[in-house]
Design a protein around this motif. Structure first.
Motif, mmCIF file in Angstrom:
data_model
loop_
_atom_site.group_PDB
_atom_site.id
_atom_site.type_symbol
_atom_site.label_atom_id
_atom_site.label_comp_id
_atom_site.label_asym_id
_atom_site.label_seq_id
_atom_site.Cartn_x
_atom_site.Cartn_y
_atom_site.Cartn_z
ATOM 1 N N ALA A 130 0.826 -1.204 0.000
ATOM 2 C CA ALA A 130 0.000 0.000 0.000
ATOM 3 C C ALA A 130 0.859 1.252 0.000
ATOM 4 N N ALA A 131 0.366 2.292 -0.669
ATOM 5 C CA ALA A 131 1.078 3.569 -0.718
ATOM 6 C C ALA A 131 1.257 4.131 0.684
ATOM 7 N N LEU A 132 2.292 4.955 0.853
ATOM 8 C CA LEU A 132 2.582 5.538 2.163
ATOM 9 C C LEU A 132 1.662 6.705 2.503
ATOM 10 N N GLU A 162 -10.336 0.598 11.457
ATOM 11 C CA GLU A 162 -9.586 0.290 10.239
ATOM 12 C C GLU A 162 -8.572 1.378 9.907
ATOM 13 N N LEU A 163 -8.946 2.640 10.109
ATOM 14 C CA LEU A 163 -7.999 3.729 9.847
ATOM 15 C C LEU A 163 -6.846 3.703 10.850
ATOM 16 N N GLY A 170 2.314 2.867 9.426
ATOM 17 C CA GLY A 170 3.115 3.971 8.916
ATOM 18 C C GLY A 170 2.513 4.637 7.694
ATOM 19 N N ILE A 171 1.203 4.514 7.521
ATOM 20 C CA ILE A 171 0.489 5.111 6.389
ATOM 21 C C ILE A 171 -0.194 6.395 6.841
ATOM 22 N N THR A 172 -0.114 7.425 6.017
ATOM 23 C CA THR A 172 -0.774 8.700 6.283
ATOM 24 C C THR A 172 -2.007 8.834 5.409
ATOM 25 N N GLY A 352 4.130 8.594 8.550
ATOM 26 C CA GLY A 352 3.004 7.805 9.029
ATOM 27 C C GLY A 352 1.927 8.654 9.689
ATOM 28 N N PHE A 353 1.534 8.259 10.890
ATOM 29 C CA PHE A 353 0.493 8.975 11.632
ATOM 30 C C PHE A 353 1.078 10.294 12.121
ATOM 31 N N ILE A 354 0.920 11.333 11.314
ATOM 32 C CA ILE A 354 1.632 12.588 11.504
ATOM 33 C C ILE A 354 0.957 13.529 12.501
ATOM 34 N N ASN A 355 -0.292 13.288 12.844
ATOM 35 C CA ASN A 355 -1.036 14.227 13.686
ATOM 36 C C ASN A 355 -0.370 14.508 15.028
#
Length: 418
Positions: A130-132, A162-163, A170-172, A352-355
């Motif tokens: 999956a894309a990053l 799921e999100l 590591g997906i945004t 990844g989870f940048i928040n």
């Protein structure tokens, strides 16, 4: 020659270290493991992907990078005409990310009751490659009315699970906050999902007042068809604006042109720990609407904002204006792609989870943000929120300054020996 990166040019200054191109700081040598993806969720209605001819002509006229999109179509949906939303997403992700591989994921829209955000997230999670970074500008269903009636009462909470799985990989995921301000419905503010997800980076939209022009899709002379980007800039020069340091950025509030930047509080998703301090400050110091209209203990949005007013795209061979968070969201996805490429080149993990990182950065390194303190998102409802100092549910933490984000990342990873 106008370049699409002009809309975010003021976010960058030259950075003298590889893989940033010192002559053009927006250019980053891409990394082979760095991929971005665009969700297209109107396929079921006959509208689908951007025309390749529009993408290549856009790149040619703006002297910009072009490469064909990789189309992922798991449901074998068909479309009879291109979609302006996916066209805008693709043109700005391709033009800003400068070389990242970009996928387009075709999905049946939310009118198909069995396929929407939940299944989209599940399919991404099931893809080992999956894309990053995933950009999804297709928002339009409300938490309190649309989701319960179409998908059942627990659908949003199932989506959150799921999100969260994507964040753990590591997906945004990036989306917009909508263009109808603090949307009022059901006797209270009724936000759109997934803008309110705790596992999505939500973008508001800003503008420079000098950008304000005619309504979206229109030109000063409605009888003129604009085929050339130079003609576009000559006939409507505010669209080709290059921001300068003395120009003040404000929240988008343009009745009849692009709407109001969306924002507010979820009615369903709990407020995450990483934004509690910022939200508490706003609640203590900001001018608030009636407490009956919102739940201050829930997720506040947007997180940050980018320019989203009077942005040109090339659609079916003609130039036209688009505005809103559907522009700021893919632009931010592309910027994260740039940052991820740099991270990977330096043998660091993607963002990844940048928040949580952004909210911590706002405390430790506030110079990475431009605070937006003008504007509101009242829309036509007579109530909403005001942009103010610090975080606010109109423009979030403000707009970003990429070199300062890079500086903060370098400080963090230097402490880790990376």
């Amino acid at each position: 020659m106008w370049h699409p990166s002009s809309m975010i040019a003021s976010l960058f200054v030259p950075v003298p270290e590889l893989p940033i191109d010192t002559k053009d700081p927006i250019k980053v040598n891409n990394h082979p493991n760095n991929t971005l993806a665009i969700a297209v969720m109107l396929a079921g209605s006959g509208f689908g992907l951007a025309l390749d001819s529009d993408l290549s002509s856009f790149a040619h006229q703006t002297e910009n990078f072009y490469q064909p999109l990789e189309v992922i179509n798991p449901m074998n949906v068909t479309w009879s005409q291109p979609d302006g939303e996916s066209t805008a997403d693709a043109q700005y992700i391709l033009s800003i990310s400068n070389g990242s591989a970009v996928q387009v994921q075709a999905w049946v829209d939310y009118n198909e009751i069995d396929r929407y955000i939940l299944e989209w997230a599940q399919d991404i999670a099931a893809d080992p490659k999956a894309a990053l970074v995933h950009s999804n500008s297709y928002i339009g269903l409300t938490e309190l009315e649309d989701f319960p009636s179409r998908f059942g009462p627990d659908y949003i909470l199932r989506c959150e699970i799921e999100l969260a799985k994507l964040c753990a990989r590591g997906i945004t995921v990036v989306t917009g906050s909508g263009d109808t301000g603090a949307f009022y419905n059901q006797n209270q503010f009724n936000a759109f999902y997934p803008s309110t997800s705790a596992y999505v980076l939500t973008l508001g939209a800003t503008m420079y007042p000098q950008q304000l022009g005619p309504a979206d899709g229109n030109w000063p002379d409605a009888n003129v068809t604009v085929h050339d980007v130079n003609q576009l800039c000559q006939s409507f020069n505010t669209t080709c604006l290059d921001p300068t340091p003395d120009m003040i950025e404000v929240a988008v509030e343009t009745p009849g042109r692009g709407g109001w930047s969306g924002g507010g509080f979820s009615a369903v998703v709990d407020q995450p720990d990483w934004q509690r301090k910022a939200v508490k400050s706003f609640l203590n110091e900001g001018v608030l609407p009636s407490a009956k209209l919102f739940n201050a203990s829930k997720r506040a949005f947007p997180d940050i904002s980018l320019n989203g007013q009077s942005i040109p795209i090339l659609f079916q061979g003609d130039w036209m204006i688009v505005s809103g968070t559907s522009i700021s969201a893919p632009a931010m996805a592309a910027i994260i792609g740039i940052l991820n490429a740099r991270q990977l080149h330096l043998n660091r993990p993607p963002l990844g989870f940048i928040n949580p990182l952004l909210y911590k950065m706002a405390e430790d390194h506030p110079v990475a943000f431009r605070d937006v303190t003008q504007g509101d998102n009242f829309c036509n409802f007579g109530a909403g929120y005001n942009a103010t100092a610090g975080f606010d549910p109109v423009t979030g933490l403000g707009t970003i300054l990429v070199p300062e984000i890079i500086s903060y990342l370098d400080q963090i990873f230097a402490k880790r020996g990376q």
